[in-house]
Write an enzyme that holds these catalytic residues in place. Structure first.
Site, PDB file in Angstrom:
ATOM      1  N   ASP A  25      -8.725  -5.987  -4.879  1.00 13.04           N
ATOM      2  CA  ASP A  25      -8.316  -4.900  -3.995  1.00 13.04           C
ATOM      3  C   ASP A  25      -9.394  -3.822  -3.979  1.00 13.04           C
ATOM      4  OD1 ASP A  25      -7.061  -2.627  -2.796  1.00 13.04           O
ATOM      5  OD2 ASP A  25      -5.099  -3.426  -3.328  1.00 13.04           O
ATOM      6  N   HIS A  67      -7.091  -5.923  -0.259  1.00 14.33           N
ATOM      7  CA  HIS A  67      -5.993  -4.968  -0.165  1.00 14.33           C
ATOM      8  C   HIS A  67      -4.891  -5.494   0.755  1.00 14.33           C
ATOM      9  CE1 HIS A  67      -3.835  -1.311  -0.477  1.00 14.33           C
ATOM     10  NE2 HIS A  67      -4.013  -0.959   0.775  1.00 14.33           N
ATOM     11  N   SER A 101       0.837  -1.193   0.000  1.00 16.43           N
ATOM     12  CA  SER A 101       0.000   0.000   0.000  1.00 16.43           C
ATOM     13  C   SER A 101       0.884   1.259   0.000  1.00 16.43           C
ATOM     14  CB  SER A 101      -0.961  -0.021   1.199  1.00 16.43           C
ATOM     15  OG  SER A 101      -1.947   0.973   1.067  1.00 16.43           O
TER      16      SER A 101
END
Length: 519
Positions: free
Chosen positions: A392, A428, A173
């Site tokens: 995601d 994610h 991320s």
């Protein structure tokens, strides 16, 4: 345990303080779901020196902290860890990242980039109305990342009497964006970089998140759709597209074959958990879902940025009865309008377009990690691995695909130093209904140190009928294709299609050379 050290030297910085604390009997079970790129790690009775260095860049009025853990049992390697969301590091997940690292013998480091423990830019973005603290943003964007590498290596050399044999970066991320930024701007900082689900196009990403939330107003709807409506549409998309990859397992493995239009489900009835009754799907929900999947478009239909894959959880763009559906708008308020009272909810489609483009123009050079020129990283012998969940819900998978294809156009031999793996069903960084590649970092280390190229990454997950299944992830653009046999076994799948990228990259490079010669 005594610790004699040499104060780290960082050009352009002044060390303000250094403190060291010996930690004993440290125990923590680190789950793979909080240890991206890695699997479960059990730290039992660990011993390490926790060294905290605080420094400033004179004239910038910043105060940055780098925290480094130096384990008694060292494997002669350093692992720098990244952040998440608006936190560059030293945040809630850092203890898991760093504990996992020292549990495997690595020196571990993290930095707060001078933002302290702020999980939101609300407290630091503006120096005054109309004026962004660009030094803070610059530190978060890239400057602190190189400082962290220099300080971590220096402390390791002081503590152990020798520099690390190998240095690595591990992040997902925000941490993925940081990893790509390091490869692009500081190509010799690390030997290997694991940069997964990267928020690499930060300016476009932060602006695009609000697009589906504005669609109901532009469509004249009086209220946003319910979250359960968006959940229903996700289920409908999976139902239609699941089998198109040759296996029915509850995940979409080939998004390019999924063209489900949410408008086709309008007025279908379904059971809504939040209202506890059956209801027909409304048109507003379909418009929002299509907007989430398409990504933001200008009022004239022009492409602005990528959307989420069908199969990703998009219910954050809906509401639950009794709750507010709109999230906190940080990007447009603080960085584009530079006004804490600004409300993007009142923006017309044309005004949204202007805000989107203004933010990209103003901040791309500070925050985006989209430069495909990795020539210096390649020249230094660096290796880069990235995975991105195809479900995601926070960062569009297509943004990673977009970047990898851009790099492949520059380097026909891209897979000799950079491999990107798409993970069907994965959310994610972790979660979702697909498998998380827990051996990503181990594969990176073998590639760097032994020259073993990661041809596949293994994953495990449970199918919709509860059967534990093994799969392989393939380096993009290859996909795992079912070959027959037991569908729950990885040996029944084979990577197919990798030759496409190699031929495509070579062809584009040849075309560019012809054009360059012509000019």
């Amino acid at each position: 345990m005594a610790f004699s050290y040499t104060t780290p030297v960082v050009f352009g910085a002044e060390i303000l303080s250094l403190s060291a604390t010996w930690v004993q009997n440290y125990t923590l079970n680190v789950p793979g779901s909080f240890n991206y790129n890695h699997g479960d790690v059990a730290v039992e009775n660990g011993e390490f020196c926790n060294v905290t260095v605080t420094y400033t860049h004179p004239g910038h009025e910043d105060r940055i902290t780098v925290e480094t853990w130096l384990p008694r049992k060292w494997n002669h390697r350093l692992q720098a860890t990244g952040g998440g969301g608006w936190s560059p590091g030293r945040f809630v997940l850092s203890k898991y990242f760093m504990s996992g690292a020292i549990g495997e013998g690595y020196v571990a480091t993290t930095t707060d980039a001078g933002l302290g423990n702020a999980g939101s830019p609300e407290t630091w973005a503006l120096t005054s109305p109309g004026n962004v603290n660009l030094y803070n943003l610059q530190n978060m964007g890239y400057v602190s990342l190189n400082d962290q590498a220099i300080i971590g290596k220096s402390l390791a050399k002081s503590f152990y009497g020798k520099a690390p044999d190998y240095s690595y970066w591990s992040g997902c991320s925000q941490g993925g964006r940081q990893g790509l930024m390091l490869a692009q701007r500081y190509p010799t900082a690390y030997d290997g970089i694991a940069a997964s689900a990267p928020a690499l196009s930060w300016a476009e990403l932060t602006a695009s998140v609000f697009y589906p939330l504005l669609v109901p107003g532009w469509a004249g709807a009086s209220s946003p759709p319910l979250a359960c409506e968006l959940n229903f549409l996700t289920d409908e998309a999976i139902s239609e597209c699941d089998a198109k990859d040759g296996v029915v397992d509850g995940v979409i493995s080939d998004d390019s074959k999924c063209h489900f239009n949410a408008l086709s489900a309008v007025n279908k009835t379904f059971y809504c958990d939040s209202t506890q009754k059956r209801m027909p799907l409304g048109k507003t929900a379909a418009l929002v879902a299509n907007a989430a999947w398409s990504g933001p478009r200008a009022a004239n239909g022009d492409f602005l940025w990528h959307g989420y894959n069908r199969g990703a959880n998009i219910n954050a763009f809906g509401s639950v009865p009794g709750q507010n559906a709109t999230g906190a708008d940080l990007w447009f308020r603080l960085f584009v309008a530079k006004d804490k009272t600004f409300n993007v909810q009142n923006a017309t489609h044309e005004e949204y377009d202007q805000l989107f483009r203004r933010g990209v123009q103003e901040y791309r050079s500070l925050m985006n990690a989209g430069n495909p020129d990795l020539s210096e990283f390649k020249k230094a012998g660096g290796k880069l691995i990235s995975y991105h969940g195809m479900a995601d819900e926070s960062i569009p998978t297509k943004s990673s695909e977009h970047y990898y294809r851009a790099v492949s156009e520059e380097f026909p031999d891209v897979q000799s130093f950079y491999r990107y793996f798409e993970a069907p069903g994965l959310g994610h960084c972790s979660g979702g209904s697909g498998g998380q590649p827990l051996t990503t970092f181990d594969a990176l280390r073998r590639w760097v140190e032994e020259g073993k190229v990661p041809e596949t990454l293994p994953v495990k997950y449970n199918t919709t009928d509860g059967v534990e299944s093994s799969r392989i992830l393939c380096p993009y653009p290859a996909k795992a294709v079912y070959q027959g046999g037991n569908v729950s076994e990885a040996t029944s799948f084979k990577c197919v299609g990798n030759e496409t990228m190699n031929s495509l990259g070579g062809k584009r490079t040849h075309q560019r050379r012809v054009l360059n010669q012509a000019h």
